[in-house]
Design a protein around this motif. Structure first.
Motif, short mmCIF file in Angstrom:
data_model
loop_
_atom_site.label_atom_id
_atom_site.label_comp_id
_atom_site.label_asym_id
_atom_site.label_seq_id
_atom_site.Cartn_x
_atom_site.Cartn_y
_atom_site.Cartn_z
N THR A 288 0.82 -1.21 0.00
CA THR A 288 0.00 0.00 0.00
C THR A 288 0.85 1.26 0.00
O THR A 288 1.90 1.33 0.65
N ILE B 59 -3.36 -4.92 -2.89
CA ILE B 59 -2.48 -3.95 -3.57
C ILE B 59 -3.29 -2.69 -3.72
O ILE B 59 -4.22 -2.63 -4.54
N ALA B 60 -3.01 -1.66 -2.92
CA ALA B 60 -3.91 -0.51 -2.88
C ALA B 60 -3.14 0.79 -2.71
O ALA B 60 -2.15 0.87 -1.97
N GLY B 61 -3.63 1.83 -3.40
CA GLY B 61 -3.12 3.18 -3.18
C GLY B 61 -1.69 3.41 -3.61
O GLY B 61 -1.05 4.37 -3.16
N ASN B 62 -1.18 2.56 -4.49
CA ASN B 62 0.19 2.75 -4.99
C ASN B 62 0.18 3.62 -6.25
O ASN B 62 -0.80 3.67 -6.97
N HIS B 63 1.31 4.29 -6.49
CA HIS B 63 1.48 5.06 -7.73
C HIS B 63 2.67 4.48 -8.48
O HIS B 63 3.80 4.52 -7.99
N ILE C 223 1.27 -3.29 -12.63
CA ILE C 223 0.82 -4.21 -11.59
C ILE C 223 0.45 -5.53 -12.26
O ILE C 223 -0.30 -5.56 -13.23
N ILE D 22 -7.03 -5.46 -5.92
CA ILE D 22 -6.20 -4.42 -6.53
C ILE D 22 -7.08 -3.20 -6.64
O ILE D 22 -7.96 -3.12 -7.50
N ASN E 174 -5.27 2.15 -7.17
CA ASN E 174 -3.91 2.43 -7.61
C ASN E 174 -3.92 3.33 -8.84
O ASN E 174 -4.92 3.43 -9.54
N ARG E 175 -2.78 3.96 -9.10
CA ARG E 175 -2.60 4.72 -10.33
C ARG E 175 -1.37 4.17 -11.05
O ARG E 175 -0.30 4.02 -10.44
N VAL E 176 -1.55 3.85 -12.34
CA VAL E 176 -0.45 3.37 -13.16
C VAL E 176 -0.36 4.26 -14.39
O VAL E 176 -1.30 4.35 -15.17
N ASN F 163 -9.21 1.70 -9.98
CA ASN F 163 -7.86 2.09 -10.39
C ASN F 163 -7.90 3.05 -11.58
O ASN F 163 -8.88 3.08 -12.33
#
Length: 453
Positions: free
Chosen positions: A220, A258-262, A287, A297, A300-302, A328
């Protein structure tokens, strides 16, 4: 003599009896200007973190690192419990592996093996590099079994495997790697939060990976960028656990979040492991779930990566299932924003996948459905073409059950093409316009298409 001994025993029991405060956990301080012959207090710090580990004893404690550069200093925790290694308040300690010989196999600047109740926080890790195909340098490496592992607010950057052999999948490195290698006991309650991982040279491996018997975990709030292979990966069914247990539930990362990742700029062009047939493969995921199970999941931002989010199983005997991809945002994908299923007919199945409430903007196609996708719903997403097809589903292979119960609906498609001229490929046949695609597929009955503004 007997009386005196009895008195001594009673006195010892009284000191340890009820109402007597337990000894406080040990704290040792470390500084680049310290000495390993010092006492390890704040005013007389040790020089090396590993010397502090040795002073802790089996009951554990805390190691506090002052700011500065710790050249050639690794930290190894093997069979330990109740250990915290952290930066001093406001400090930026740097573990610099420049010049260290990386041994064969996997090794980390920080290694945690068969240990529990471990926290690593606030460290910068860099410089651990090799050109040896037999060596796998890692920033933070967790392996074996154990529970309650916390990796938070560390910065891993500019390390990896610099071998340049084109097309070699023997080139490997990681930023953070969690490998559950014990078939009897998992690595559980693993939390990887708020770290930054960037400018890593990874070959065929991943920036942040959970692999094997890892059961109950979260990834996270991490920032992952400018790496030349996969950003976050939850893996199952590799040789992490060999033998009879390999293709069982114990050899897969599962029950995770899998949360809040950039994640941004995860691009394989220029990575020698991905030189194929005279060109670079644009196949690095932001991801990826490859054989994992029961994973959320979300949020998130990808950005600007080859592939935004992918769920598949690279091993035919394996599977990826019970994956929930919600809320996401994926933008600027070089290849596709969302991929589900095996990339050829020798891969495993992907099923019980839910994709809802996401924004997929970019890629060609924006959504790619490959082999053996079934019992999957893709609904209520905003999907904008980056060029070419909005959606591409491969011609089905395998049994009817391996392709059944795929549902797409209530999606909002958009693109540069005028309505009726946008393209969708279904079962390998291209359809022009939403109505033609709906008629050919029976999907997306309540979905819409509009030109992108």
């Amino acid at each position: 003599m007997r009386l005196r001994r009895t008195v001594s025993i009673l006195a010892s029991a009284a000191l340890c009896g009820p109402g007597v405060p337990a000894r406080s956990p040990a704290i040792f301080y470390v500084s680049p200007g310290g000495s390993d012959q010092a006492s390890g207090t704040a005013s007389h710090p040790l020089l090396s973190p590993q010397a502090a580990v040795g002073r802790l004893g089996r009951s554990g404690g805390t190691i506090v690192l002052a700011g500065g550069r710790y050249s050639g200093k690794r930290i190894v925790l093997d069979g330990r419990s109740h250990v915290t290694v952290r930066a001093a308040a406001g400090a930026a300690p740097v573990l610099d592996g420049t010049g260290l010989k990386v041994p064969d196999g996997r090794s980390g600047m920080v290694e945690i093996h068969n240990s529990s109740d471990i926290a690593i926080s606030g460290l910068t890790i860099t410089g651990y590099r090799t050109k040896a195909l037999s060596s796998v340098p890692i920033g933070i490496f967790v392996s074996g079994s154990g529970h309650s592992i916390r990796l938070s607010h560390n910065h891993v950057h500019h390390l990896g495997n610099d071998n340049g052999t084109l097309g070699s999948f023997d080139i490997n490195a990681h930023g953070i790697a969690v490998y559950g290698t014990d078939p009897a006991t998992s690595l559980s309650d693993v939390r990887v939060d708020g770290n930054e991982l960037d400018h890593l040279v990874l070959g065929a491996s991943e920036t942040l990976v959970l692999n094997g018997n890892v059961d109950g975990w979260s990834v996270t709030g991490n920032v992952i960028h400018d790496d030349n292979n996969i950003g976050i990966d939850a893996i199952g069914f590799e040789g992490t656990i060999p033998g009879p247990a390999r293709f069982t539930e114990v050899n897969r990362a599962r029950h995770g979040v899998i949360a809040g990742n950039h994640v941004s700029r995860i691009i394989s062009a220029g990575n020698p492991a991905y030189w194929e047939d005279g060109e670079w493969c644009n196949c690095a995921d932001g991801i990826y779930v490859d054989g994992g199970g029961d994973i959320a999941i979300r949020g998130n931002r990808v950005d600007a990566s080859d592939i935004g989010i992918e769920a598949a199983s690279e091993w035919k005997q394996g599977r990826t299932n019970d994956i929930r991809i919600t809320g996401n945002t994926v933008t600027g994908s070089g290849y596709t924003s969302l991929a589900i299923g095996g990339y050829d007919q020798d891969r495993g199945e992907a099923f019980d996948i839910t994709v809802s409430g996401n924004v997929f903007h970019g890629g060609s196609p924006s959504v790619l459905l490959q082999y053996y996708v079934h019992d999957t719903t893709i609904t209520h997403n905003a999907i904008t073409a980056g060029g070419g097809d909005l959606l591409d589903r491969d011609k089905p292979a395998g049994t009817a059950a391996q392709n059944a119960d795929l549902v797409l609906d209530h999606n909002r498609y958009a693109g540069r093409a005028k309505p009726g001229h946008e393209t969708y490929a279904w079962n390998g046949v291209t359809q022009h316009g939403l109505a033609a695609y709906q008629a050919a597929s029976g999907q997306d009955r309540s979905s819409t298409y509009s030109p992108a503004g």
